[in-house]
Write a protein that holds these residues in place. Structure first.
Motif, PDB file in Angstrom:
ATOM      1  N   UNK A   1      -3.206   1.160  -4.051  1.00 27.46           N
ATOM      2  CA  UNK A   1      -4.326  -0.253  -3.334  1.00 27.46           C
ATOM      3  C   UNK A   1      -4.032  -0.748  -4.121  1.00 27.46           C
ATOM      4  N   UNK A   2      -3.408  -2.058  -3.653  1.00 26.92           N
ATOM      5  CA  UNK A   2      -3.856  -3.230  -4.949  1.00 26.92           C
ATOM      6  C   UNK A   2      -5.296  -4.397  -5.165  1.00 26.92           C
ATOM      7  N   UNK A   3      -6.237  -3.632  -4.337  1.00 24.79           N
ATOM      8  CA  UNK A   3      -7.342  -4.221  -4.778  1.00 24.79           C
ATOM      9  C   UNK A   3      -8.307  -2.999  -4.324  1.00 24.79           C
ATOM     10  N   UNK A   4      -9.688  -3.022  -5.262  1.00 21.47           N
ATOM     11  CA  UNK A   4     -10.654  -1.810  -4.977  1.00 21.47           C
ATOM     12  C   UNK A   4     -10.485  -1.258  -4.121  1.00 21.47           C
ATOM     13  N   UNK A   5     -11.071   0.357  -4.262  1.00 24.80           N
ATOM     14  CA  UNK A   5     -11.172   0.958  -5.126  1.00 24.80           C
ATOM     15  C   UNK A   5     -10.076   1.941  -6.147  1.00 24.80           C
TER      16      UNK A   5
ATOM     17  N   UNK B   1       1.192  -1.142   0.276  1.00 26.09           N
ATOM     18  CA  UNK B   1       0.566  -0.186   0.043  1.00 26.09           C
ATOM     19  C   UNK B   1       0.708   1.648   0.314  1.00 26.09           C
ATOM     20  N   UNK B   2       0.454   1.902  -1.354  1.00 23.09           N
ATOM     21  CA  UNK B   2       1.736   3.368  -1.296  1.00 23.09           C
ATOM     22  C   UNK B   2       0.953   4.446  -0.828  1.00 23.09           C
ATOM     23  N   UNK B   3       0.752   5.737  -0.140  1.00 29.17           N
ATOM     24  CA  UNK B   3       0.710   6.816   0.150  1.00 29.17           C
ATOM     25  C   UNK B   3       1.782   7.946  -0.216  1.00 29.17           C
ATOM     26  N   UNK B   4       1.576   8.666  -0.872  1.00 28.64           N
ATOM     27  CA  UNK B   4       1.998  10.024  -0.621  1.00 28.64           C
ATOM     28  C   UNK B   4       0.828  10.880  -0.864  1.00 28.64           C
TER      29      UNK B   4
END
Length: 226
Positions: free
Chosen positions: A198-202, A162-165
């Motif tokens: 995220x690698x999954x929806x949404x 999970x990546x947050x910028x």
């Protein structure tokens, strides 16, 4: 620790933990730990009820130490070899602090991956005036981080990233006793705008959040009374 309306809990592994704080020239020790605060202490934290503390909440526990020393030892004390509070000579004066544009790693524990960082903007200190806290005459100093940035890569489970910028802007006031130079009170407000992938929806989540902190200097008696 108190999260929302849930009952308070403690973190047994941190009970009676002590460490020697050293103001480091680069802000990091030889292991790349910000202000030398040991990362391993915050790995897989368990609360006093025997429940695992989620990675994001564990990071907030760690960050409480960084915030505390940042306000008390970086902004409120002299900065040898760099611009700092020692350069404020009169009310109304503002200086650019040597913590400006510093990029610090935030990969704490196995859940926050290497390459995660927080980068200050142009940090300023301003001598706003004189105030009183705890019956002490204090210098009132405002700090402002300018436009700051952060990048976080978290691995909540194997094979999931999970990546947050985002951007951050934090600011507040520090009240410093003019006789002892002890900090009597600190306020902090931080505003964050960030996007999480995220690698999954949404797949993408955009959010705005606010963080507020108050640090108070209290007597031992008042501390245990509260």
């Amino acid at each position: 620790v108190k999260l929302g309306e849930a009952p308070d809990f403690t973190i047994p592994v941190l009970k009676d933990w002590s460490y020697n704080f050293k103001k480091l020239e680069t802000g990091m020790d030889e292991a790349g730990q910000v202000l030398g605060i040991e990362h391993s202490k915050f790995e897989k934290l368990i609360d006093s009820n025997g429940k695992a503390i989620p990675p994001d909440k564990s990071y907030h526990v760690y960050n409480a130490f960084i915030d505390f020393h940042g306000m008390n030892n970086i902004f409120a004390e002299e900065m040898p070899g760099g611009a700092g509070i020692q350069d404020l000579k009169k009310i109304g004066q503002k200086i650019v602090h040597s913590a400006s544009f510093i990029q610090a790693p935030v990969n704490v524990g196995s859940n926050v991956a290497e390459g995660s960082y927080f980068k200050n903007g142009e940090v300023t200190l301003e001598f706003k005036g004189i105030s009183t806290v705890n019956n002490s005459i204090c210098a009132l100093v405002a700090y402002d981080s300018g436009e700051s940035y952060f990048h976080m890569q978290m691995n909540p489970m194997p094979d999931m990233e999970v990546v947050t910028n985002g951007s951050s802007h934090y600011m507040g006031d520090i009240y410093i006793d003019l006789e002892s130079y002890w900090v009597q009170k600190v306020t902090l407000s931080e505003f964050l705008v960030h996007e999480t992938t995220l690698p999954v929806p949404p797949n993408k989540i955009n959010a705005v959040s606010e963080r507020m902190i108050v640090i108070r200097n209290v007597s031992e008696g008042d501390f245990f009374k509260e």
